[in-house]
Design an enzyme around this catalytic site. Sequence first.
Site, PDB file in Angstrom:
ATOM      1  N   LYS A  40       0.877  -1.170   0.000  1.00 20.91           N
ATOM      2  CA  LYS A  40       0.000   0.000   0.000  1.00 20.91           C
ATOM      3  C   LYS A  40       0.918   1.225   0.000  1.00 20.91           C
ATOM      4  CE  LYS A  40      -4.086   2.129   0.823  1.00 20.91           C
ATOM      5  NZ  LYS A  40      -5.336   1.987   0.046  1.00 20.91           N
ATOM      6  N   ASP A  57      -5.597  -0.335   6.345  1.00 26.03           N
ATOM      7  CA  ASP A  57      -5.549  -1.140   5.119  1.00 26.03           C
ATOM      8  C   ASP A  57      -4.182  -1.800   4.960  1.00 26.03           C
ATOM      9  OD1 ASP A  57      -8.107  -0.296   4.642  1.00 26.03           O
ATOM     10  OD2 ASP A  57      -7.561   1.158   3.092  1.00 26.03           O
ATOM     11  N   GLU A 119      -1.847  -2.027  -3.874  1.00 28.39           N
ATOM     12  CA  GLU A 119      -3.164  -1.411  -3.724  1.00 28.39           C
ATOM     13  C   GLU A 119      -3.092   0.099  -3.856  1.00 28.39           C
ATOM     14  OE1 GLU A 119      -6.384  -0.614  -0.248  1.00 28.39           O
ATOM     15  OE2 GLU A 119      -5.500  -2.622  -0.267  1.00 28.39           O
ATOM     16  N   GLY A 120      -3.983   0.650  -4.671  1.00 25.53           N
ATOM     17  CA  GLY A 120      -4.037   2.086  -4.853  1.00 25.53           C
ATOM     18  C   GLY A 120      -4.737   2.785  -3.708  1.00 25.53           C
ATOM     19  N   ALA A 121      -5.012   4.069  -3.923  1.00 19.27           N
ATOM     20  CA  ALA A 121      -5.736   4.881  -2.941  1.00 19.27           C
ATOM     21  C   ALA A 121      -6.823   5.636  -3.684  1.00 19.27           C
ATOM     22  CB  ALA A 121      -4.786   5.847  -2.240  1.00 19.27           C
ATOM     23  N   GLY A 122      -8.059   5.502  -3.227  1.00 21.12           N
ATOM     24  CA  GLY A 122      -9.140   6.171  -3.935  1.00 21.12           C
ATOM     25  C   GLY A 122      -9.376   5.549  -5.300  1.00 21.12           C
ATOM     26  N   PRO A 210     -19.796 -10.974  -1.773  1.00 17.93           N
ATOM     27  CA  PRO A 210     -21.090 -10.623  -1.169  1.00 17.93           C
ATOM     28  C   PRO A 210     -20.931  -9.621  -0.032  1.00 17.93           C
ATOM     29  CG  PRO A 210     -20.802 -13.013  -1.351  1.00 17.93           C
ATOM     30  CD  PRO A 210     -19.470 -12.382  -1.595  1.00 17.93           C
ATOM     31  N   TRP A 211     -22.035  -9.078   0.383  1.00 17.89           N
ATOM     32  CA  TRP A 211     -22.075  -8.105   1.481  1.00 17.89           C
ATOM     33  C   TRP A 211     -21.642  -8.752   2.793  1.00 17.89           C
ATOM     34  CZ3 TRP A 211     -22.305  -3.283   3.029  1.00 17.89           C
ATOM     35  CH2 TRP A 211     -22.793  -2.960   4.282  1.00 17.89           C
TER      36      TRP A 211
END
Length: 227
Positions: A40, A57, A119-122, A210-211
């Site tokens: 990250k 994160d 992993e990016g940001a936004g 899924p949620w």
Amino acid sequence: MGARRVYFVCGTDTGVGKTCVSVALLCAAAACGKQTLGLKPLASGGLWQDGVLVNEDALQLMQASTVKLPYAQVNPLCLPLAVAPHIAAAHAGRTLSLPPLLGRVRGALATPADLVLIEGAGGWRVPLNEQSGLCLSALPQALACPVIMVVGLRLGCLNHALLTASAIAADGLSLVGWIGSTLDPAMQALEENIAALHRLLSAPCMGILPWALPPHAGALAIERLLG
């Protein structure tokens, strides 16, 4: 150890589940016997632990990775305020540029691993430096890194997904797949929206989370990522 695969994980917006998806992919690859590493490079929003500003994160990525690196290598730039990076940097009295960030990522990439997720940001076009017009998308561009897109499944997801996919293509990068992240379990026409994404996006769907499912659960198609 086979050939290393490195991917950039972007989202169609902020808060769409990039970390949840990244953790799920790392865990799935580890279950296949692969050495995994999550990075990250830039995070907005942190908390102090033992005198060090850390991002939740990044901590989740560290826990899910089989290759262990110091926090400073996983997340070399953590800004206190949970807002757009260039605004968070301004509040911290800093100006963001690409070379230092790129150098730290390349340093972490020197560590052997079968699968590396950055992993990016936004979202894809989140600004890093308003004056220069620099966006975080410049990082995967500089790395020539194929992209995994996390689509936040809520009202507006079709527009956000298509715009993001178009921007990735315009930047000359390959979209290897997309993953749906259910953000609103009561979303009207959820299945119809998912079906539309299948038709409208040329990249394959690698799964739908899924949620409220734990990050390690859910079936994601990782064969394409691992070769």
